[in-house]
Design a protein around this motif. Structure first.
Motif: not given
Length: 380
Positions: A221-246
């Motif tokens: 996994s390269y998640a330590n250095s790469k931000e999310s690319c494919l996602y669901m039940a979330a939205d991507k914020l300008p800083d690359g972090k995901l905001k959960s549907y919760k």
């Protein structure tokens, strides 16, 4: 430790194949207009047909767990009583029918012929099917199990239907914005499909026909250095972090189609090939495995668009694979996520084209946050 063999492979594909021309009959029109991206995406991905576990009216014909169970049961078509000997069920998917209970136990629930056994559910996206495979492999390798079944399956079609996006489109119209979904959402509607596959793993070879000895399975996994690319039940914020549907209000979940699948196409193109095939080079070098010994190359691809890019990268890394050694069935089966590698290997395994001693290399990339799983098999 014992050797571990894939002795049987099966699949289950729901209903009849759906052609490119029929897709919107199943998935519907957004804002009552044909998609502007459909033809562009289909031209690039090379998919000619796929399978949906829904009717044209959107009614379910199968659940995800049901399709996986049907693939599992099909492993034992020639000897139905053998299903009672399963001692592990390991299931991977990115689209479980519900959050709880887990996908694996729901698959087990369809298999009343089996006993009380260990069941494991592997989450993720395309790699989840391979993670299920590795768990089953390790369990047999350690001598804890003797007849393990793993599966990869998806039921994504309900998420692709237009009625999931109508509220968002209406909001866009009201705001006098472009009345179509962003490309990051719309293009996935023409990429994904439904189905299931299953492997039977044992500590002895098949007495009749061929088996596939599992030489190794490697994951990274390269998640330590790469931000999310494919996602669901979330939205991507300008800083690359995901905001959960919760953390969204119920109204926002609907109006912004937060539960839809989204892809950062730019991030995908920048990373998916280089990361995955640089890592493959490292693995082959470390294992002193010559690429010339590979007889069948099975790379899971989400789109035919990536085939030439993969070939060029392999050549650049000095591990070229001639196209006559490639085996891909994307055009006829579609992209079934966690199930795709099962469907590819099943078709090759049951084709009658394999000869003892041949080597098969599996490569499964996952763009969600850039993970990869690789495996080498020997026909015996």
């Amino acid at each position: 430790m014992p050797e571990v063999y894939i002795t049987k492979i099966s699949n289950f594909l729901p209903n009849e194949p759906v052609s490119n021309e029929e897709m919107e009959q199943y998935l519907g029109l957004i804002n009552k207009k044909p998609s502007k991206s459909k033809q562009i995406v289909l031209r690039n991905n090379g998919i000619k047909s796929r399978y949906y576990a829904i009717t044209k009216e959107g009614k379910a014909t199968h659940t995800n767990s049901e399709m996986a169970s049907l693939a599992v049961r099909k492993l034992f078509d020639n000897n139905p009583g053998e299903i009672k000997d399963i001692d592990l069920l390991s299931c991977g998917t990115s689209s479980p029918d519900q959050m709880m209970p887990s996908h694996g136990v729901m698959v087990h629930g369809w298999l009343s012929e089996t006993n009380n056994i260990e069941v494991v559910s592997l989450a993720g996206v395309c790699c989840s099917g391979m993670h299920a495979f590795k768990y089953a492999f390790m369990s047999v390798k350690l001598g804890e199990k003797t007849k393990a079944v793993c599966s990869g399956s998806e039921r994504l079609s309900p998420l692709l239907r237009s009625d999931n996006f109508e509220n968002e489109v209406q909001s866009l119209i009201e705001l006098e914005k472009k009345p179509y979904l962003a490309f990051e959402k719309d293009f996935l509607r023409w990429m994904l499909s439904d189905g299931a596959g299953a492997f039977l793993l044992e500590n002895k070879k098949n007495p009749d026909g061929i088996s596939l000895r599992i030489e190794w399975i490697e994951a990274t996994s390269y998640a330590n250095s790469k931000e999310s690319c494919l996602y669901m039940a979330a939205d991507k914020l300008p800083d690359g972090k995901l905001k959960s549907y919760k953390d969204f209000s119920p109204d926002d979940i609907i109006s912004k189609s937060i539960l839809s699948i989204k892809q950062d196409v730019k991030l995908l193109s920048e990373n998916i090939i280089d990361l995955g095939f640089d890592k493959l080079k490292d693995i082959l070098d470390r294992k002193n495995q010559s690429i010339n010994e590979i007889d069948h190359f099975l790379p899971h691809t989400s789109s035919g668009f990536f085939e030439d890019k993969i070939a060029n990268k392999l050549k650049k890394n000095n591990i070229p694979v001639p196209k006559e050694k490639w085996f891909i069935n994307l055009s006829t089966k579609g992209n079934v996520g966690a199930g795709s590698i099962y469907l590819m290997l099943e078709e090759l395994f049951n084709s009658g084209k394999l000869n003892k001693g041949e080597k098969i290399l599996l490569v499964v990339p996952e763009s969600s946050r850039f993970s990869y799983v690789y495996s080498l098999l020997t026909v015996c």
